[in-house]
Design a protein around this motif. Structure first.
Motif, PDB file in Angstrom:
ATOM      1  N   ARG A  31      49.463  43.246  26.682  1.00  0.00           N
ATOM      2  CA  ARG A  31      48.565  42.331  27.394  1.00  0.00           C
ATOM      3  C   ARG A  31      47.100  42.581  27.073  1.00  0.00           C
ATOM      4  O   ARG A  31      46.323  41.651  26.910  1.00  0.00           O
ATOM      5  CB  ARG A  31      48.799  42.496  28.894  1.00  0.00           C
ATOM      6  N   ALA A  46      53.144  34.113  36.267  1.00  0.00           N
ATOM      7  CA  ALA A  46      52.008  34.653  35.509  1.00  0.00           C
ATOM      8  C   ALA A  46      50.689  34.401  36.243  1.00  0.00           C
ATOM      9  O   ALA A  46      49.825  35.272  36.298  1.00  0.00           O
ATOM     10  CB  ALA A  46      51.967  34.035  34.109  1.00  0.00           C
ATOM     11  N   LYS A  47      50.526  33.211  36.818  1.00  0.00           N
ATOM     12  CA  LYS A  47      49.299  32.890  37.554  1.00  0.00           C
ATOM     13  C   LYS A  47      49.147  33.821  38.770  1.00  0.00           C
ATOM     14  O   LYS A  47      48.056  34.308  39.045  1.00  0.00           O
ATOM     15  CB  LYS A  47      49.306  31.439  38.019  1.00  0.00           C
ATOM     16  N   ASP A 105      48.318  37.372  37.515  1.00  0.00           N
ATOM     17  CA  ASP A 105      46.927  37.433  37.052  1.00  0.00           C
ATOM     18  C   ASP A 105      45.966  37.527  38.236  1.00  0.00           C
ATOM     19  O   ASP A 105      45.040  38.338  38.238  1.00  0.00           O
ATOM     20  CB  ASP A 105      46.583  36.197  36.219  1.00  0.00           C
ATOM     21  N   HIS A 106      46.194  36.702  39.244  1.00  0.00           N
ATOM     22  CA  HIS A 106      45.319  36.707  40.415  1.00  0.00           C
ATOM     23  C   HIS A 106      45.381  38.044  41.146  1.00  0.00           C
ATOM     24  O   HIS A 106      44.361  38.629  41.517  1.00  0.00           O
ATOM     25  CB  HIS A 106      45.699  35.565  41.371  1.00  0.00           C
ATOM     26  N   GLU A 127      46.272  40.959  39.970  1.00  0.00           N
ATOM     27  CA  GLU A 127      45.716  42.050  39.168  1.00  0.00           C
ATOM     28  C   GLU A 127      44.192  42.088  39.245  1.00  0.00           C
ATOM     29  O   GLU A 127      43.599  43.150  39.101  1.00  0.00           O
ATOM     30  CB  GLU A 127      46.164  41.917  37.709  1.00  0.00           C
ATOM     31  N   ARG A 128      43.575  40.951  39.476  1.00  0.00           N
ATOM     32  CA  ARG A 128      42.113  40.925  39.587  1.00  0.00           C
ATOM     33  C   ARG A 128      41.629  41.440  40.940  1.00  0.00           C
ATOM     34  O   ARG A 128      40.452  41.719  41.101  1.00  0.00           O
ATOM     35  CB  ARG A 128      41.597  39.495  39.381  1.00  0.00           C
TER      36      ARG A 128
END
Length: 141
Positions: A46, A132-133, A136-137, A139-140
């Motif tokens: 990634r 995935a969305k 991603d959110h 992980e931020r």
């Protein structure tokens, strides 16, 4: 109110999936090892670079000495190596680690593929996109 209910359902699903992964890991000879190797490999894929010991500590919430202690058996088994780059220490999966990870990965992929057989392609695409969305959110944050 629907958003809150959806979030609760998703959290329940995430815990169910986590428990399934945990059970699968227990059924393999060295499940924890494979999960750690898979996590290292996924991070590299990634981010396009090896993971550092500090990044492992930050992501896991573990202290650096604990991360080091957990990596030692993998290193002693020849599955990972630590490579010092200046003040940074990268954790690299070795060829032997890659070989063992592939064995585990193939079995786990087969299990997931069997679970996906009853789902249409459009549903699979939506699942993967939404997953995935969400990842991603999270992980931020």
């Amino acid at each position: 109110m629907q958003l809150s209910e959806d979030a609760e359902r998703l959290i329940e699903l995430m815990f169910r999936l986590r428990n399934c992964l945990h059970r699968y890991r227990q059924q393999t000879d060295r499940g924890r090892t494979y999960v750690m190797l898979g996590s290292l490999r996924e991070y590299e894929k990634r981010r396009g670079k090896p993971v550092t010991v500090s990044e492992i500590a930050h992501a896991s919430g573990l202290a650096l000495p604990n991360v080091s202690r957990l990596l030692t058996p993998l290193e002693q088994s020849g599955l990972v190596e630590r490579v010092k780059c200046g003040r940074t220490v990268n954790v690299i999966v070795t060829k032997e680690g890659e070989r063992r990870l592939k064995e585990y990965w193939d079995g786990f992929t087969t299990l997931i593929a069997e679970a996906l057989e009853g789902i249409g392609q459009e549903e699979k695409d939506a699942l993967l996109y939404a997953g995935a969305k969400i990842a991603d959110h999270m992980e931020r944050h």
